[in-house]
Design a protein around this motif. Structure first.
Motif, PDB file in Angstrom:
ATOM      1  N   ALA A 173       0.880  -1.202  -0.013  1.00  0.00           N
ATOM      2  CA  ALA A 173       0.199  -0.057  -0.114  1.00  0.00           C
ATOM      3  C   ALA A 173       0.767   1.498  -0.167  1.00  0.00           C
ATOM      4  O   ALA A 173       0.657   2.224  -0.820  1.00  0.00           O
ATOM      5  CB  ALA A 173      -0.953  -0.022   1.234  1.00  0.00           C
ATOM      6  N   ILE A 174       1.692   1.238   1.042  1.00  0.00           N
ATOM      7  CA  ILE A 174       2.653   2.518   0.942  1.00  0.00           C
ATOM      8  C   ILE A 174       3.518   2.594  -0.119  1.00  0.00           C
ATOM      9  O   ILE A 174       3.928   3.676  -0.625  1.00  0.00           O
ATOM     10  CB  ILE A 174       3.141   2.565   2.310  1.00  0.00           C
ATOM     11  N   SER A 176       3.212   1.792  -3.275  1.00  0.00           N
ATOM     12  CA  SER A 176       2.402   1.896  -4.392  1.00  0.00           C
ATOM     13  C   SER A 176       1.888   3.546  -4.195  1.00  0.00           C
ATOM     14  O   SER A 176       1.907   4.278  -5.309  1.00  0.00           O
ATOM     15  CB  SER A 176       1.159   1.078  -4.867  1.00  0.00           C
ATOM     16  N   GLN A 177       1.432   3.694  -3.193  1.00  0.00           N
ATOM     17  CA  GLN A 177       0.900   5.176  -2.784  1.00  0.00           C
ATOM     18  C   GLN A 177       1.952   6.377  -2.979  1.00  0.00           C
ATOM     19  O   GLN A 177       1.821   7.254  -3.549  1.00  0.00           O
ATOM     20  CB  GLN A 177       0.270   5.286  -1.426  1.00  0.00           C
ATOM     21  N   SER A 178       3.067   5.872  -2.358  1.00  0.00           N
ATOM     22  CA  SER A 178       4.269   7.155  -2.241  1.00  0.00           C
ATOM     23  C   SER A 178       4.979   6.977  -3.461  1.00  0.00           C
ATOM     24  O   SER A 178       5.403   8.120  -4.146  1.00  0.00           O
ATOM     25  CB  SER A 178       4.857   6.817  -1.013  1.00  0.00           C
ATOM     26  N   GLN A 180       4.429   4.966  -6.715  1.00  0.00           N
ATOM     27  CA  GLN A 180       4.020   4.872  -7.979  1.00  0.00           C
ATOM     28  C   GLN A 180       2.958   5.772  -8.241  1.00  0.00           C
ATOM     29  O   GLN A 180       2.506   5.865  -9.423  1.00  0.00           O
ATOM     30  CB  GLN A 180       3.588   3.330  -8.210  1.00  0.00           C
ATOM     31  N   TYR A 181       2.811   6.582  -7.355  1.00  0.00           N
ATOM     32  CA  TYR A 181       1.498   7.271  -7.665  1.00  0.00           C
ATOM     33  C   TYR A 181       1.611   8.746  -7.043  1.00  0.00           C
ATOM     34  O   TYR A 181       1.715   9.754  -7.731  1.00  0.00           O
ATOM     35  CB  TYR A 181       0.151   6.912  -6.876  1.00  0.00           C
ATOM     36  N   ASN A 182       1.763   9.038  -5.687  1.00  0.00           N
ATOM     37  CA  ASN A 182       2.015  10.629  -5.126  1.00  0.00           C
ATOM     38  C   ASN A 182       3.259  11.255  -5.527  1.00  0.00           C
ATOM     39  O   ASN A 182       3.103  12.416  -5.716  1.00  0.00           O
ATOM     40  CB  ASN A 182       1.609  10.243  -3.678  1.00  0.00           C
ATOM     41  N   ALA A 198       7.715  11.664  -0.347  1.00  0.00           N
ATOM     42  CA  ALA A 198       7.055  10.557  -1.037  1.00  0.00           C
ATOM     43  C   ALA A 198       8.142   9.489  -1.258  1.00  0.00           C
ATOM     44  O   ALA A 198       8.192   8.165  -1.105  1.00  0.00           O
ATOM     45  CB  ALA A 198       6.353  10.963  -2.098  1.00  0.00           C
ATOM     46  N   GLN A 279      -0.589  -2.018  -5.394  1.00  0.00           N
ATOM     47  CA  GLN A 279      -1.715  -1.939  -4.924  1.00  0.00           C
ATOM     48  C   GLN A 279      -2.757  -2.997  -5.205  1.00  0.00           C
ATOM     49  O   GLN A 279      -3.474  -3.410  -4.461  1.00  0.00           O
ATOM     50  CB  GLN A 279      -2.046  -0.372  -5.182  1.00  0.00           C
ATOM     51  N   MET A 300      -3.382  -0.443   5.048  1.00  0.00           N
ATOM     52  CA  MET A 300      -2.212   0.274   5.497  1.00  0.00           C
ATOM     53  C   MET A 300      -1.767   0.092   6.854  1.00  0.00           C
ATOM     54  O   MET A 300      -0.691   0.786   7.168  1.00  0.00           O
ATOM     55  CB  MET A 300      -2.593   1.780   5.109  1.00  0.00           C
ATOM     56  N   CYS A 303       2.020   0.613   8.587  1.00  0.00           N
ATOM     57  CA  CYS A 303       3.012   1.034   7.676  1.00  0.00           C
ATOM     58  C   CYS A 303       4.305   1.333   8.447  1.00  0.00           C
ATOM     59  O   CYS A 303       4.048   2.029   9.501  1.00  0.00           O
ATOM     60  CB  CYS A 303       2.388   1.888   6.851  1.00  0.00           C
TER      61      CYS A 303
END
Length: 304
Positions: A173-174, A176-178, A180-182, A198, A279, A300, A303
């Motif tokens: 979750a973290i 992909s979020q940080s 690959q995305y944010n 990030a 994710q 999450m 984390c």
């Protein structure tokens, strides 16, 4: 010479004689060694480390009963052992509670919250990776009763399967979020500070993920990357390059690492989902958790 080697020789030179001469009733009833907090316990000490807590000493671990009866007396004798040994001095010690006489139960409880082997899935889940690493590092020089080593070996067997699955889901979750995305979204907004944060979160979670997949506890952040280089050179190289490149140039290395992690998850039979967006692997990891309490937690949760 490494701190751990110095401490072993100090124990062999002075500790053994102290116990055998002054406390013969404890022969075969105590454990001694060096483990816990500090770079020396991980074998990561160097010239820079020697500015504090680089001192001769060792731990004596006792049962509750023996500690209550003999602990303070043994500590007094321990404190009277020679201060200087092999060119280093006890005066360099800042954290005095890291060596000396202690209860077996208290040593483990200070890291895991449990005085013995964790008895429930939730107990295991609440143990952080860095605490698990600190509780099981270093070396046991002797253990007559075997109680200290029994708990140590159980912790070294690593997290139960359900706990591992939950932690892997949280890392997916973290990461992909940080990463690959944010991170790219932050850059599009011109917020390079947030993008850098990030990238940092991505690196920390990725280092943790590789440790978890190799069933090794990740130590304190200061030593986590060094530990990673010992277990997975490819992952370490990709993370180092991504961080060194900065947010503007890190994305290709982030995606390569995520592809590498996805392949690891699939090769270990943990997921069958395709693709490399981490994710997408979370639902399959979560549904495999048998423990009802863990399975109902937010993905999450836990984390780093």
């Amino acid at each position: 010479m490494k701190h751990l080697d110095i401490c072993r020789k100090y124990f062999e030179t002075f500790g053994l004689e102290m116990i055998e001469t002054s406390f013969p009733q404890l022969i075969g009833r105590y454990a001694a060694g060096l483990a816990g907090e500090g770079s020396g316990c991980f074998g990561y000490d160097d010239e820079i480390s020697r500015d504090h807590d680089f001192a001769p000493g060792f731990c004596i671990w006792l049962t509750d009963e023996d500690y209550d009866r003999w602990g303070s007396i043994i500590q007094t004798q321990y404190d009277s052992l020679p201060s200087e040994f092999m060119g280093i001095d006890k005066k360099n010690t800042i954290a005095h509670d890291r060596m000396g006489v202690m209860k077996i139960s208290s040593f483990y409880a200070s890291f895991t919250g449990c005085s013995d082997i964790p008895s429930s899935t939730l107990d295991w889940f609440l143990i952080s990776e860095q605490s698990l690493a600190a509780a099981t590092n270093g070396e046991v020089f002797t253990d007559g009763l075997g109680k200290f080593t029994r708990i140590r070996n159980a912790l070294l067997d690593f997290y139960p399967d359900d706990v591992l699955l939950k932690k892997l889901a949280a890392r997916c979750a973290i990461i992909s979020q940080s990463g690959q995305y944010n991170m790219t979204r932050c850059m599009k907004r011109g917020d390079m500070v947030a993008a850098g944060m990030a990238l940092s979160k991505f690196a920390e979670a990725a280092i943790s993920m590789i440790h978890l997949l190799n069933r090794k506890a990740m130590p304190f952040y200061k030593w986590s990357f060094r530990s990673l280089t010992e277990i997975d050179i490819k992952a370490a190289s990709l993370i180092e390059t991504a961080v060194g490149s900065g947010p503007k140039k890190a994305q290709p290395y982030i995606e390569e690492l995520c592809a590498y992690i996805s392949d690891m998850l699939r090769s270990r039979g943990l997921v069958t989902t395709s693709g490399n967006f981490l994710q997408d692997h979370i639902p399959q990891l979560m549904v495999a958790i048998k423990d009802e309490q863990l399975s109902q937690l937010h993905p999450m949760a836990d984390c780093p």
